[in-house]
Design an enzyme around this catalytic site. Structure first.
Site, short mmCIF file in Angstrom:
data_model
loop_
_atom_site.label_atom_id
_atom_site.label_comp_id
_atom_site.label_asym_id
_atom_site.label_seq_id
_atom_site.Cartn_x
_atom_site.Cartn_y
_atom_site.Cartn_z
CG ASP B 85 -0.24 -0.15 2.51
OD1 ASP B 85 0.59 0.72 2.85
OD2 ASP B 85 -0.50 -1.14 3.22
CD GLU B 104 3.00 -6.55 -2.00
OE1 GLU B 104 3.06 -5.93 -0.92
OE2 GLU B 104 2.34 -7.62 -2.14
CG ASP B 154 3.52 -3.45 6.11
OD1 ASP B 154 2.62 -4.02 6.74
OD2 ASP B 154 3.33 -2.41 5.43
CG ASP B 157 -2.85 -12.03 10.04
OD1 ASP B 157 -2.01 -11.59 10.84
OD2 ASP B 157 -3.99 -11.57 9.92
#
Ligand SMILES: Cc1ncc(COP(=O)(O)O)c(C=O)c1O
Lengths: 383, 283
Positions: B85, B104, B154, B157
């Site tokens: 994000d 990412e 970051d 889960d």
């Protein structure tokens, strides 16, 4: 379901016209889905079991039109595989509205279910319980208990479900493992003739849950009464409200704060799908007329093999009948839909209609002979 | 769908009203949704779990970025794993760093967040110091020869694409990529509900770092009280960085924060007793 097959000879002109138009537009073979019938079935069942949350057993017919229609009605979903969850995910249905009910799972399957958002799992033995330990902070567990049922067409208590006498022990072990068993589930078998087994199971579960709850710190409060609600294969006009009345009464005796679930498959979808096949060939043998159709037991009629269902059939023609056999399109001799039935003389191109063909039909079709699937079409659908 | 119901726990769940749905679809790696909620602003979820909201993202991002960076004091090269994000990148770039590498796995998250969650990255992806890589985080740390002063994980889960970032192999490889005196921090869930996750991470990190511990901050939409951030470094002094030094660095950087300040920084390493008990194995 041994009491033979209903065969309807002839059809009112309006009805015959509708079938012919469907084939003219979409070809043959077809499975025609009538959403209004599905909606009616859902309404009937929720009206007769008003305190029970319904979770459609997706396995009965994993079709996106059916699932979407039920989704819009607010129905939940009972899933048993990653494939079924994948389909619901594509339809943007939240896992929060599903329960995962397969008692035997690989770790991958549990993880897929959690990613999808299904947090209710079913177990029936200690190995399965242990598989859930790594996820104990997230999951709620139903312990499936087994009540055998001789009069159900499909007995589901042989393969799954723990013995009632073992239930308390499993709940204790779960407690030690830090897992919460929130209640019991059962499945008395599919296509039940009456609800006596349901009632007996509800009463036994009630007693069992009350008893177990005395000795475990977290009360059990969920009861999942499974499926088993029948389809009307005899077209005899099954009254689901009468079928369910004893169930409703038994549920009424449970504590008011218990959560009640059911996993209906067959009852919801069976009448909402109609098969249309076409006579593609004929042959006269030993005084019997063989008709070869473009769909058979390796396709939409697979339920006659796997599900032991005998679907009501209809031909549009009227007239003098004679012994006939309806056979499917594959090369295999087992591919026979109906033997020794009385039909009027059919011609190539005539239609044969199969009723009550929504549950465990297309769900179990095979790819044998690489014949094309019956096309699934939605009635009243302008799109 | 008119409401979003989080799918984390069977027995409890937080529910947000969806006031406007901006995006919902499956990416190659996960199910992604961005919607607007009147109280929380834009909300992003992955696989049915809240990842970030405009209203409270500052707590999470400030704490995961500024605590290691101000503790370190001279970080030049920073690695962010996950964080598609862009908000972590935004916070890190407020420091005078040389280069920030963001790894990412799911490019769709970056593209869609840029479009529907633009205030999160606030242009950070266009910063000349940003080095963007689309890759699996574990593969990246296993393959790279670069060394970093701070690594920030970051992630989602531990069930899903973020899974490998909680593996022992990841801690091994991340440690290998740290420059001397480097710090690894990771998001580690909400211990009140996810105590096992905390214990597993503690067990897996301990062998690789002289100082392996956690610090905490409450992020309202990570339902359940304190969120835990793992902290791993071989320099035991970093966690003890004194108030005067922190104040000096904070004032010098001139970063305006909304949750972080040097007092919070120090205090965040104080752990509630239920967490301490879990870590010492008495619960
Ligand atoms: C676990 C489970 N739930 C529900 C069903 C659906 O049962 P029915 O179609 O009888 O409603 C089945 C059918 O096999 C099942 O196995």
């Amino acid at each position: 379901m041994a009491n033979g097959r209903r065969v309807i000879i002839g059809a009112p002109p309006q009805e015959a016209k509708a079938y012919l138009e469907l084939v003219a537009e979409h070809g043959s073979p077809l499975l025609v889905f009538d959403r209004e019938i599905l909606e009616r079935q859902y309404q009937l069942l929720s009206d007769t079991l008003p305190d029970v949350e319904l979770y459609y057993a997706v396995k009965a017919h994993p079709n996106e039109h059916i699932v979407r229609a039920l989704d819009e009605l607010g129905c939940g979903f009972d899933v048993a595989s990653a494939g079924e969850m994948d389909m619901l995910m594509d339809l943007k249905i939240s896992g929060r509205r599903t329960i995962h009910t397969h008692p035997i799972k690989k770790d991958r399957e549990i993880r897929d279910a959690l990613r999808f958002g299904a947090t209710t799992f079913v177990v029936d033995n200690l190995d399965e319980l242990e598989k859930l330990v790594p996820y104990r902070d997230r999951v709620g567990i139903l312990l499936r208990v087994s009540f055998s049922s001789e009069d159900a067409a499909v007995d589901l208590s042989r393969k799954f479900g723990c013995d009632v006498r073992d239930a308390a022990g499993i709940v204790m072990v779960a407690g030690k493992l830090g897992l919460h068993i929130k209640g019991l589930s059962f499945h008395v078998g599919s296509q039940c003739e009456n609800s006596a087994k349901h009632v007996e199971a509800i009463e036994q579960c009630h007693q069992l849950m009350e008893e177990i709850s005395k000795s475990v710190p977290v009360p059990m409060s969920t009861l999942d009464i499974g499926g088993g609600f029948p389809a009307d294969y005899q077209l005899a006009g099954i009254d689901i409200s009468s079928f369910c009345a004893p169930i409703r009464k038994a549920l009424g005796r449970l504590p008011r704060d218990w959560h009640l679930l059911a996993e209906p498959g067959r009852f919801l979808v069976a009448p909402s799908v109609t098969s249309i096949t076409t006579v593609t060939g004929r042959s006269e043998r030993h005084g019997t007329c063989w008709y070869y159709l473009d769909d058979g037991v390796y396709g939409s009629y697979s339920g006659q093999i796997f599900d032991h269902a005998i679907y009501p059939l209809q031909v549009l023609k009227d007239g003098t009948t004679r012994p006939s056999i309806l056979a499917g399109p594959t090369c295999d001799s087992i591919d026979v839909i109906a033997e020794d039935i009385q039909l009027p003389e059919l011609e190539i191109g005539d239609l044969v209609i199969g009723h009550q063909m929504g549950a465990y039909t297309a769900a179990t079709k095979t790819r044998f002979n690489l014949l094309p699937d019956a096309r699934f079409v939605c009635r009243y659908d302008n799109s | 769908m008119k409401h979003f119901k989080e799918t984390l726990y069977d027995a409890v769940c937080q529910e947000f009203r969806i006031d406007k749905l901006y995006f919902e679809n499956r990416t190659k790696h996960q199910h992604l949704m961005i919607f607007h909620n009147a109280r929380l602003g834009r909300v992003m979820t992955l696989d049915g779990i809240v990842q970030t909201t405009e209203a409270d993202e500052f707590i999470y991002h400030e704490m995961l970025a500024h605590v290691p960076l101000f503790s370190h004091g001279r970080a030049q090269r920073v690695l962010i794993i996950g964080g598609g994000d862009g908000a972590m990148l935004r916070e890190v770039l407020r420091h005078p760093v040389e280069q920030v590498t963001l790894v990412e796995i799911d490019k769709a998250v970056i593209d869609i967040a840029k479009k529907h969650l633009p205030d999160h990255s606030a242009g950070a992806f266009e910063d000349a110091r940003t080095n963007l890589t689309i890759a699996d985080g574990l593969e990246y740390v296993s393959d790279t020869d670069e060394k970093f002063d701070v690594i920030i994980c970051d992630s989602t889960d531990p069930i899903g694409p973020g899974e490998v970032l909680f593996s022992e192999e990841f801690y091994t490889q991340a440690k290998r990529c740290l420059a001397p005196g480097g710090i690894l921090v990771t998001q580690n869930g909400v211990p009140f509900f996810q105590l096992d996750e905390l214990k597993v991470t503690a067990r897996r990190m301990a062998p690789h770092f002289v100082d392996a511990t956690f610090y905490c901050a409450p992020v309202p939409t990570y339902y359940g009280g304190f969120m835990a951030f793992s902290w791993g470094t071989d320099d035991t002094r970093l966690r003890q960085t004194d108030m005067a030094t922190l104040h000096g660095r904070y004032d010098e950087a001139g970063i305006k924060t909304r949750y972080y300040n040097p007092e919070i920084h120090r205090a965040s390493f104080a752990l509630p007793q239920y967490i301490l008990d879990a870590l010492s194995g008495t619960s």
